[in-house]
Design a protein around this motif. Structure first.
Motif, PDB file in Angstrom:
ATOM      1  N   SER A 221       0.708  -1.156  -0.030  1.00 54.93           N
ATOM      2  CA  SER A 221      -0.118  -0.102   0.067  1.00 54.93           C
ATOM      3  C   SER A 221       0.775   1.267  -0.096  1.00 54.93           C
ATOM      4  O   SER A 221       0.442   2.254  -0.289  1.00 54.93           O
ATOM      5  N   ARG A 222       2.182   1.292   0.240  1.00 59.42           N
ATOM      6  CA  ARG A 222       3.148   2.383   0.495  1.00 59.42           C
ATOM      7  C   ARG A 222       4.055   2.418  -0.517  1.00 59.42           C
ATOM      8  O   ARG A 222       4.842   3.271  -0.637  1.00 59.42           O
ATOM      9  N   TYR A 228       9.835   6.486   0.120  1.00 56.70           N
ATOM     10  CA  TYR A 228       9.591   5.087   1.029  1.00 56.70           C
ATOM     11  C   TYR A 228      10.287   4.100   0.119  1.00 56.70           C
ATOM     12  O   TYR A 228       9.965   4.059  -1.163  1.00 56.70           O
ATOM     13  N   THR A 229      11.131   3.369   0.545  1.00 53.83           N
ATOM     14  CA  THR A 229      11.756   2.348   0.108  1.00 53.83           C
ATOM     15  C   THR A 229      11.956   1.021   0.764  1.00 53.83           C
ATOM     16  O   THR A 229      11.986   1.161   2.157  1.00 53.83           O
ATOM     17  N   THR A 230      11.885  -0.170   0.164  1.00 48.29           N
ATOM     18  CA  THR A 230      12.073  -1.694   1.133  1.00 48.29           C
ATOM     19  C   THR A 230      13.608  -1.859   0.809  1.00 48.29           C
ATOM     20  O   THR A 230      13.874  -2.937   1.359  1.00 48.29           O
ATOM     21  N   GLY A 238      11.940   6.610  -7.092  1.00 45.30           N
ATOM     22  CA  GLY A 238      11.835   6.099  -8.365  1.00 45.30           C
ATOM     23  C   GLY A 238      10.428   5.607  -8.638  1.00 45.30           C
ATOM     24  O   GLY A 238       9.660   5.947  -9.593  1.00 45.30           O
ATOM     25  N   LEU A 239       9.607   5.028  -7.722  1.00 44.59           N
ATOM     26  CA  LEU A 239       8.214   4.461  -7.997  1.00 44.59           C
ATOM     27  C   LEU A 239       7.232   5.676  -7.782  1.00 44.59           C
ATOM     28  O   LEU A 239       6.345   5.719  -8.460  1.00 44.59           O
ATOM     29  N   ALA A 240       7.593   6.481  -7.078  1.00 43.70           N
ATOM     30  CA  ALA A 240       6.876   7.869  -6.744  1.00 43.70           C
ATOM     31  C   ALA A 240       6.773   8.668  -7.930  1.00 43.70           C
ATOM     32  O   ALA A 240       5.602   9.156  -8.355  1.00 43.70           O
ATOM     33  N   VAL A 241       7.988   8.725  -8.512  1.00 42.51           N
ATOM     34  CA  VAL A 241       8.396   9.294 -10.078  1.00 42.51           C
ATOM     35  C   VAL A 241       7.150   8.578 -11.223  1.00 42.51           C
ATOM     36  O   VAL A 241       6.637   9.405 -11.758  1.00 42.51           O
ATOM     37  N   VAL A 242       7.487   7.585 -10.960  1.00 46.16           N
ATOM     38  CA  VAL A 242       6.771   6.479 -11.904  1.00 46.16           C
ATOM     39  C   VAL A 242       4.991   7.022 -11.682  1.00 46.16           C
ATOM     40  O   VAL A 242       4.398   7.056 -12.710  1.00 46.16           O
TER      41      VAL A 242
END
Length: 278
Positions: A221-222, A228-230, A238-242
């Protein structure tokens, strides 16, 4: 009660009916009061969440402006480093360890350059310019960039959608790169990344599937939240920009697990135009 018993039967019945109606109205008012209390608490909770979102958006905006200013300062020396590295590559040629060191430096510069690109992209709030472009060609171009860094990971393309869409070339290039890099970083062992496209009733679907360990269920969900990264590496942008780029194209992006991580990007039919398949 004695007075009530002394009343005529008709009056007594009217009085009992009045008491019954009063009691019923009291119960209704009490129930309505409880309902209003619950609604008030829900509204207060929603208001608190909105206030937190506003404060978070303000912090992110300030952070984005600061990061963008720093990113511009970093990009100039990065360009100079890349120029001098190309000259150094000519000098060392294919001389064993020296050539390997040059390749490692080049890889590090590319990583830093991608971080800068993500920061600059994330700080953008204005509308981006759109035009017709070949999505399949962008995918193949970005896949080719990952041929060297991790040859033990195979990237397979299954491009079946009509290739032309209306979009922003720079943004979509960054989106594809980030999703490929995310999959690559998740793959600790040799395996395969599959990038596929297909047409459906709503538009075009682009899927990135890897054979890594997948995304922890409590993190799903995050996964697209900024910063935020795992993973131990990366900025968490990266994924927020996606997601930001996909939203700019009126699309949607989701993440799931299926023998690895699966990222699915959907572009609406309005963003594509009729063309022959490539």
């Amino acid at each position: 009660m004695q007075v009530a018993k002394s009343l005529p039967i008709a009056d007594r019945r009217e009085l009992e009916q009045a008491f019954a109606k009063f009691s019923e109205a009291s119960h209704k008012l009490e129930a309505k009061y409880e309902e209003l209390l619950k609604e008030t608490e829900i509204l207060r909770s929603a208001l608190r969440e909105k206030e937190q979102e506003v404060r978070r958006a303000e912090r992110l905006s300030m952070l984005g402006e600061t990061a963008a200013a720093l990113a511009h300062e970093v990009r100039n020396p990065l360009g100079a480093m890349r120029l001098f590295l190309s000259l150094l590559r000519r000098e060392v040629g294919e001389r064993g360890d020296a050539a390997n060191y040059v390749n490692q430096i080049d890889k590090s510069i590319s990583t830093l350059d991608n971080v800068v690109s993500n920061i600059l992209q994330f700080s953008k709030t204005q509308n981006v310019a759109m035009g017709p472009l070949n999505l399949n060609a962008l995918i193949l171009e970005q896949v080719a960039l990952f041929g060297g860094p991790a040859p033990q990971i195979e990237i397979v393309t299954e491009l079946h959608a009509a290739p032309y869409i209306i979009g922003n070339e720079h943004g979509l290039r960054q989106m594809i790169y980030n999703l490929l890099l995310n999959s690559m970083q998740a793959m600790k062992n040799p395996g395969r990344i599959t990038v596929s496209t297909k047409d459906d009733d709503d538009g075009i679907v682009v899927c990135f599937k890897d054979e890594g360990p997948g995304i922890p269920a409590d993190k799903l969900s995050r996964i697209f939240d900024p910063f935020y990264t795992t993973k131990s590496e990366g900025t968490g942008l990266g994924l927020a920009v996606v997601k930001q780029i996909v939203i700019q194209h009126s699309g949607s992006v989701s993440a799931a697990n299926n023998d690895g991580a699966v990222f699915e990007v959907r572009f609406p039919r309005s963003s594509s135009k009729t063309s022959s398949r490539k």
